[in-house]
Design a protein around this motif. Structure first.
Motif, short mmCIF file in Angstrom:
data_model
loop_
_atom_site.label_atom_id
_atom_site.label_comp_id
_atom_site.label_asym_id
_atom_site.label_seq_id
_atom_site.Cartn_x
_atom_site.Cartn_y
_atom_site.Cartn_z
N ASP A 18 43.90 -35.27 44.50
CA ASP A 18 45.18 -35.99 44.50
C ASP A 18 46.03 -35.69 43.28
O ASP A 18 47.19 -36.11 43.21
CB ASP A 18 44.94 -37.50 44.56
CG ASP A 18 44.35 -37.92 45.90
OD1 ASP A 18 44.44 -37.12 46.85
OD2 ASP A 18 43.79 -39.03 45.98
N LEU A 19 45.45 -35.01 42.29
CA LEU A 19 46.19 -34.75 41.06
C LEU A 19 46.63 -33.29 40.94
O LEU A 19 47.04 -32.85 39.87
CB LEU A 19 45.34 -35.13 39.84
CG LEU A 19 44.97 -36.61 39.72
CD1 LEU A 19 44.11 -36.87 38.49
CD2 LEU A 19 46.23 -37.48 39.68
N MET A 70 49.40 -28.96 38.10
CA MET A 70 48.75 -30.23 37.80
C MET A 70 49.79 -31.34 37.70
O MET A 70 50.87 -31.15 37.13
CB MET A 70 47.98 -30.12 36.47
CG MET A 70 46.85 -29.08 36.53
SD MET A 70 46.16 -28.69 34.90
CE MET A 70 45.06 -30.08 34.64
N ALA A 71 49.44 -32.50 38.24
CA ALA A 71 50.35 -33.64 38.21
C ALA A 71 50.07 -34.48 36.96
O ALA A 71 48.92 -34.64 36.56
CB ALA A 71 50.15 -34.51 39.45
N TYR A 72 51.11 -34.96 36.32
CA TYR A 72 50.95 -35.93 35.24
C TYR A 72 52.26 -36.66 35.02
O TYR A 72 53.32 -36.20 35.45
CB TYR A 72 50.46 -35.28 33.94
CG TYR A 72 51.23 -34.07 33.45
CD1 TYR A 72 50.81 -32.78 33.77
CD2 TYR A 72 52.36 -34.21 32.65
CE1 TYR A 72 51.50 -31.67 33.31
CE2 TYR A 72 53.06 -33.10 32.18
CZ TYR A 72 52.63 -31.84 32.52
OH TYR A 72 53.31 -30.74 32.07
N VAL A 180 46.75 -37.40 28.23
CA VAL A 180 46.91 -38.85 28.38
C VAL A 180 47.80 -39.10 29.59
O VAL A 180 47.52 -39.98 30.41
CB VAL A 180 47.50 -39.48 27.10
CG1 VAL A 180 47.94 -40.92 27.34
CG2 VAL A 180 46.49 -39.40 25.95
N GLY A 181 48.84 -38.29 29.74
CA GLY A 181 49.76 -38.44 30.88
C GLY A 181 49.09 -38.24 32.23
O GLY A 181 49.56 -38.78 33.23
N THR A 182 48.00 -37.48 32.27
CA THR A 182 47.27 -37.31 33.53
C THR A 182 46.64 -38.65 33.93
O THR A 182 46.65 -39.03 35.11
CB THR A 182 46.17 -36.24 33.38
OG1 THR A 182 46.68 -35.12 32.65
CG2 THR A 182 45.66 -35.78 34.73
N PHE A 183 46.10 -39.36 32.94
CA PHE A 183 45.52 -40.68 33.22
C PHE A 183 46.60 -41.68 33.61
O PHE A 183 46.39 -42.52 34.49
CB PHE A 183 44.74 -41.17 31.99
CG PHE A 183 43.36 -40.56 31.92
CD1 PHE A 183 42.26 -41.23 32.43
CD2 PHE A 183 43.17 -39.30 31.38
CE1 PHE A 183 41.00 -40.66 32.39
CE2 PHE A 183 41.91 -38.73 31.33
CZ PHE A 183 40.82 -39.41 31.85
N GLN A 184 47.75 -41.59 32.96
CA GLN A 184 48.85 -42.49 33.33
C GLN A 184 49.27 -42.27 34.78
O GLN A 184 49.51 -43.21 35.52
CB GLN A 184 50.05 -42.26 32.39
CG GLN A 184 49.78 -42.67 30.95
CD GLN A 184 50.98 -42.40 30.06
OE1 GLN A 184 51.30 -41.26 29.73
NE2 GLN A 184 51.68 -43.45 29.66
N TYR A 185 49.33 -41.00 35.17
CA TYR A 185 49.73 -40.68 36.55
C TYR A 185 48.68 -41.18 37.55
O TYR A 185 49.02 -41.77 38.58
CB TYR A 185 49.91 -39.16 36.68
CG TYR A 185 50.44 -38.71 38.02
CD1 TYR A 185 51.80 -38.55 38.24
CD2 TYR A 185 49.57 -38.43 39.08
CE1 TYR A 185 52.29 -38.12 39.47
CE2 TYR A 185 50.04 -38.01 40.32
CZ TYR A 185 51.41 -37.85 40.50
OH TYR A 185 51.88 -37.44 41.72
N THR A 189 49.52 -43.93 40.42
CA THR A 189 49.65 -43.49 41.80
C THR A 189 48.40 -43.75 42.64
O THR A 189 48.49 -43.93 43.84
CB THR A 189 49.94 -41.97 41.89
OG1 THR A 189 48.84 -41.26 41.30
CG2 THR A 189 51.23 -41.61 41.16
N GLY A 190 47.24 -43.75 41.99
CA GLY A 190 46.01 -43.83 42.79
C GLY A 190 45.18 -45.07 42.52
O GLY A 190 44.31 -45.43 43.30
N GLY A 191 45.43 -45.72 41.40
CA GLY A 191 44.63 -46.89 41.06
C GLY A 191 43.25 -46.54 40.55
O GLY A 191 42.95 -45.37 40.26
#
Ligand code: AMP
Ligand code: MG
Length: 456
Positions: A18-19, A70-72, A180-185, A189-191
């Motif tokens: 999902d990322l 990669m999403a973030y 860090v932004g990957t964790f924020q995303y 978005t996914g919980g």
């Protein structure tokens, strides 16, 4: 193609589908490898010539390899942006080196992705060479960092504020690009389930000794505290310490308008877009801590079912930042001053003196007669009377860092087709502690305030 290249792995994409977004590099008109990092290629078990021939360095991948964007998300200058992601970058895959270490192989400037927003997906040669040079300098200084594997020109021009510039693609290697932004995303978005999957992957990859999520968080906080202390010790200003440019691994990443400070001044800012000085030299420790607090927020649901308890636990961990940072910084300053034990008072008074007298940071620690660098010699003498170095200091103090005015000179020449100054400064900063006869000009500070344009 060597087995290492045809066996690019994709454990990240498998762990958190999902990322990532399956994506391919845009073809470039006339790809040509300009700078190739033979030493790094060898470390990875890759043959540099094969690498160049394969086209991989500009995004041609072997059959069966699927690059991803990669999403973030991230806080940029304090403002939350829910969807950043690799707008002009791609994760080609992961390489496991002969020692068994896993690395991301990543391209920058490889065309627009769905995360590109208004951007053209391209990169200009100057900034890609800057990232390559800075990464090599940091690596030679012993500071954790991503590294350039190659810079290739594209044969295409990219329009920028300053006009048409030669286009380039940077191939870089990092222990990962998890931010860090990957964790924020993931949190947004996914919980918790997605954050859990990302955390499990990040633990296995970067902090395998972590006993639980809170301990993982602690290890990231400590790794970043150690990293920022190292930046401060060499006078490095990152310039864009957004949460999306802060890694979980504790490596330096995303070199933009970064630079090494000449005269010591905590307010030093180079980036043309950092008007408020948010990312000034002296602000870097509190900013890193602030970024890590954002990571803590993303992890809260995994830290404790009860949100108050989770906040309490995460807060206690992020508060360790200051102490860990200070321990690393003071130990590093003791080494720079040749002291057996840290001496925070001596350090504080030195910093005040260097600031007041506008003394060159790097130059002070390797000067034969540092007294000559001060206008107010009495003030220096008073401080120096308390300074009793006992240990060899040369190994702790670089002679050569990439001085701003010389980096700029080298990049300008490279843009005009002359790579010689770039190759020379690259060679100089790749052996920062060793005196190199005839290269005295690389030890001199520039003549004034310097602005580095984002110029992406
Ligand atoms: P950076 O300032 O390089 O850390 O990038 C911040 C964000 O802007 C990331 O999401 C990048 O992918 C994106 N970005 C920067 N420059 C471009 C560009 N020329 N085209 C597309 N996206 C870009
Ligand atoms: Mg970035």
């Amino acid at each position: 193609m060597s087995t290492a290249v045809s066996q690019l792995e994709h454990t990240y994409a498998d762990a958190v589908p999902d990322l990532v977004l399956n994506w391919s590099a845009a073809p470039v008109r006339n790809p040509s490898a300009l700078v190739v990092n033979d030493e790094l290629a060898a470390e990875l078990g890759l043959d540099p010539r094969e690498l160049v021939g394969s086209g991989l360095l500009t995004g041609t991948v072997p059959e069966g390899v699927q690059p991803v964007a990669m999403a973030y998300s991230g806080h940029q200058f304090g403002m939350y942006q829910p969807r950043l992601g690799d707008g002009r970058a791609l994760l080609l895959g992961e390489i496991v080196d002969p020692q068994g270490h896993r690395h991301d192989l990543h391209l920058k400037g490889s065309g627009r992705t769905r995360f590109a927003r208004g951007g053209d997906g391209r990169a200009a040669l100057g900034p890609m060479l800057r990232e390559y040079l800075m990464g090599e300098a940091m690596h030679a200084l012993g500071i954790p960092t991503s590294r350039g594997l190659a810079v290739s020109t594209t044969g295409e021009d990219v329009p920028r504020d300053t006009g048409l510039l030669p286009g380039a693609v940077l191939a870089r290697v990092a222990s990962s690009h998890i931010r860090v932004g990957t964790f924020q995303y993931a949190a947004a978005t996914g919980g918790p389930d997605l954050v859990r999957a990302l955390t499990d992957h990040a633990i296995a990859r970067h902090h395998p000794e972590a006993t639980d999520v809170l301990d993982f968080y602690r290890r990231v906080v400590h790794a970043q505290a150690a990293l920022i202390a190292q930046w401060m010790l060499v006078g490095f200003v990152h310039g864009v310490m957004n949460t999306d440019n802060t890694t979980i691994s504790g490596e330096t990443i995303d070199y933009g308008p970064c630079a090494f400070m000449d005269r010591y001044d905590p307010q030093t800012v180079f980036s043309s877009i950092d008007h408020a000085g948010r990312y000034a030299y002296g602000n870097q420790p509190p900013i890193a801590r602030w970024n890590l607090a954002r990571l803590g927020e993303a992890l809260l649901p995994l830290i404790d079912e009860d949100s108050d308890t989770a906040i309490e636990k995460a807060t206690a961990v992020v508060q360790e930042f200051g102490e860990v940072y200070e321990r690393h910084f003071q130990a590093g300053m003791a080494a720079k001053l040749g002291l057996r034990e840290p001496d925070p008072d001596l350090v504080a008074d030195l910093l005040a003196l260097l600031h007041a007298q506008q003394v060159d940071w790097t130059g002070f620690f390797r000067a034969g007669t540092p007294r000559d660098l001060f206008l107010d010699r009495d003030a220096y003498d008073a401080w120096a009377a308390r300074w009793h170095p006992e240990l060899d200091r040369d190994h702790a103090n670089p002679l050569y860092v990439p001085r701003n005015h010389l980096v700029d000179e080298a990049l300008t020449a490279a843009e005009q087709g002359d790579l010689a100054p770039f190759l020379e400064i690259l060679e100089v900063v790749s052996a920062p502690y060793t005196e190199q006869p005839g290269r005295e000009r690389y030890t001199e500070p520039g003549s004034g305030p310097f602005v580095t344009y984002c110029g992406t």
